[in-house]
Enzyme design. Structure first.
Site, mmCIF file in Angstrom:
data_model
loop_
_atom_site.group_PDB
_atom_site.id
_atom_site.type_symbol
_atom_site.label_atom_id
_atom_site.label_comp_id
_atom_site.label_asym_id
_atom_site.label_seq_id
_atom_site.Cartn_x
_atom_site.Cartn_y
_atom_site.Cartn_z
ATOM 1 N N GLY A 68 0.840 -1.186 0.000
ATOM 2 C CA GLY A 68 0.000 0.000 0.000
ATOM 3 C C GLY A 68 0.872 1.231 0.000
ATOM 4 O O GLY A 68 2.053 1.160 0.395
ATOM 5 N N GLN B 105 3.297 10.115 0.585
ATOM 6 C CA GLN B 105 4.565 9.387 0.522
ATOM 7 C C GLN B 105 5.308 9.622 -0.799
ATOM 8 O O GLN B 105 6.481 9.269 -0.915
ATOM 9 C CB GLN B 105 4.339 7.879 0.721
ATOM 10 C CG GLN B 105 3.873 7.546 2.128
ATOM 11 C CD GLN B 105 3.718 6.045 2.294
ATOM 12 O OE1 GLN B 105 2.717 5.483 1.891
ATOM 13 N NE2 GLN B 105 4.720 5.397 2.860
ATOM 14 N N CYS C 281 6.410 0.107 6.691
ATOM 15 C CA CYS C 281 5.965 1.276 5.934
ATOM 16 C C CYS C 281 7.098 1.693 5.007
ATOM 17 O O CYS C 281 8.262 1.717 5.431
ATOM 18 C CB CYS C 281 5.622 2.404 6.906
ATOM 19 S SG CYS C 281 5.087 3.921 6.096
ATOM 20 N N LEU C 282 6.772 2.019 3.764
ATOM 21 C CA LEU C 282 7.815 2.421 2.805
ATOM 22 C C LEU C 282 8.565 3.677 3.257
ATOM 23 O O LEU C 282 9.695 3.898 2.845
ATOM 24 C CB LEU C 282 7.207 2.642 1.414
ATOM 25 C CG LEU C 282 6.649 1.394 0.711
ATOM 26 C CD1 LEU C 282 5.991 1.781 -0.612
ATOM 27 C CD2 LEU C 282 7.741 0.358 0.479
ATOM 28 N N HIS D 219 -3.946 1.678 7.688
ATOM 29 C CA HIS D 219 -2.594 2.249 7.689
ATOM 30 C C HIS D 219 -2.506 3.373 6.654
ATOM 31 O O HIS D 219 -1.972 4.450 6.949
ATOM 32 C CB HIS D 219 -1.575 1.133 7.397
ATOM 33 C CG HIS D 219 -0.152 1.577 7.287
ATOM 34 N ND1 HIS D 219 0.833 1.165 8.164
ATOM 35 C CD2 HIS D 219 0.474 2.384 6.393
ATOM 36 C CE1 HIS D 219 1.990 1.725 7.817
ATOM 37 N NE2 HIS D 219 1.798 2.460 6.731
ATOM 38 N N GLU D 220 -3.063 3.137 5.449
ATOM 39 C CA GLU D 220 -2.979 4.148 4.388
ATOM 40 C C GLU D 220 -3.866 5.354 4.703
ATOM 41 O O GLU D 220 -3.471 6.497 4.466
ATOM 42 C CB GLU D 220 -3.345 3.559 3.026
ATOM 43 C CG GLU D 220 -2.419 2.439 2.535
ATOM 44 C CD GLU D 220 -0.938 2.715 2.706
ATOM 45 O OE1 GLU D 220 -0.509 3.884 2.648
ATOM 46 O OE2 GLU D 220 -0.190 1.741 2.942
ATOM 47 N N HIS E 2 -2.158 7.686 6.925
ATOM 48 C CA HIS E 2 -1.205 8.564 6.227
ATOM 49 C C HIS E 2 -1.886 9.860 5.767
ATOM 50 O O HIS E 2 -1.272 10.928 5.792
ATOM 51 C CB HIS E 2 -0.642 7.872 4.981
ATOM 52 C CG HIS E 2 0.580 7.039 5.236
ATOM 53 N ND1 HIS E 2 1.763 7.585 5.683
ATOM 54 C CD2 HIS E 2 0.804 5.720 5.073
ATOM 55 C CE1 HIS E 2 2.667 6.612 5.793
ATOM 56 N NE2 HIS E 2 2.115 5.468 5.442
HETATM 57 CO CO CO Z 1 2.962 3.612 5.452
#
Ligand code: CO
Length: 164
Positions: free
Chosen positions: A46, A51, A90-91, A132-133, A136
């Site tokens: 995701g 991001q 997380c990226l 989670h997304e 963000h």
């Molecule tokens: Co993340």
């Protein structure tokens, strides 16, 4: 193809509330495609617009057994249920993994790229990824919800056990 650089923590854009999308135009379609290309390149499940340095309420997740892509424009959470602790990454935090408590069920409403409003329900890891997304988009990062950091050694031994 447009693989973008992933913004890493700490960065102001990652902790800001993102703006609603007011019109689904060519820019938003391009943003969805860029999110996809970037997520695939960096092996995520995701990714959210902030991001890749775009402060808009747009995110995608891979869902279900066929790993279909769920595109979320202006998502809102309609309902949650249950509680479960599981491991997240997380990226924007390349070497951080840890346990986070999340609902086991979520129902959301969002817009797709055609501008259609849809509702979707998800459970387990899919629900976790969606929440989670959406976090963000509100500038909330998973490190603020970590109840235990999991080391890379621990992660590796867990994957080995799963494979056995
Ligand atoms: Co993340």
């Amino acid at each position: 193809m447009a693989i973008k650089e992933v913004v890493k923590h700490p960065a102001k854009i990652l902790t800001q509330k993102c703006d609603e999308v007011t019109e689904i135009n060519e820019e938003i379609i391009q943003l969805l495609d860029d999110l996809y290309d970037t997520m695939v390149e960096y092996d995520g499940v995701g990714i959210a617009a902030p991001q890749i340095n775009v402060p808009l309420r747009v995110a995608i997740v891979e869902m279900g057994e066929d790993r279909a892509i769920l595109e979320m424009i202006n998502p809102t959470v309609l309902a949650v249920d249950g509680k479960e602790v599981d491991i997240e990454g997380c990226l924007s935090f390349p070497n951080l993994f840890g346990e986070v408590e999340r609902p086991t069920y979520v129902k959301i409403e969002a817009c797709d790229r055609e501008g259609r409003v849809y509702e979707v329900e998800a459970v387990g890891f899919d629900a976790r990824a969606i929440l989670h997304e959406i976090d963000h988009l509100d500038g909330v990062l998973f490190d603020s919800k970590l109840i235990r950091v999991v080391t890379e050694e621990e992660l590796e031994s867990m994957y080995l056990e799963e494979e056995e």
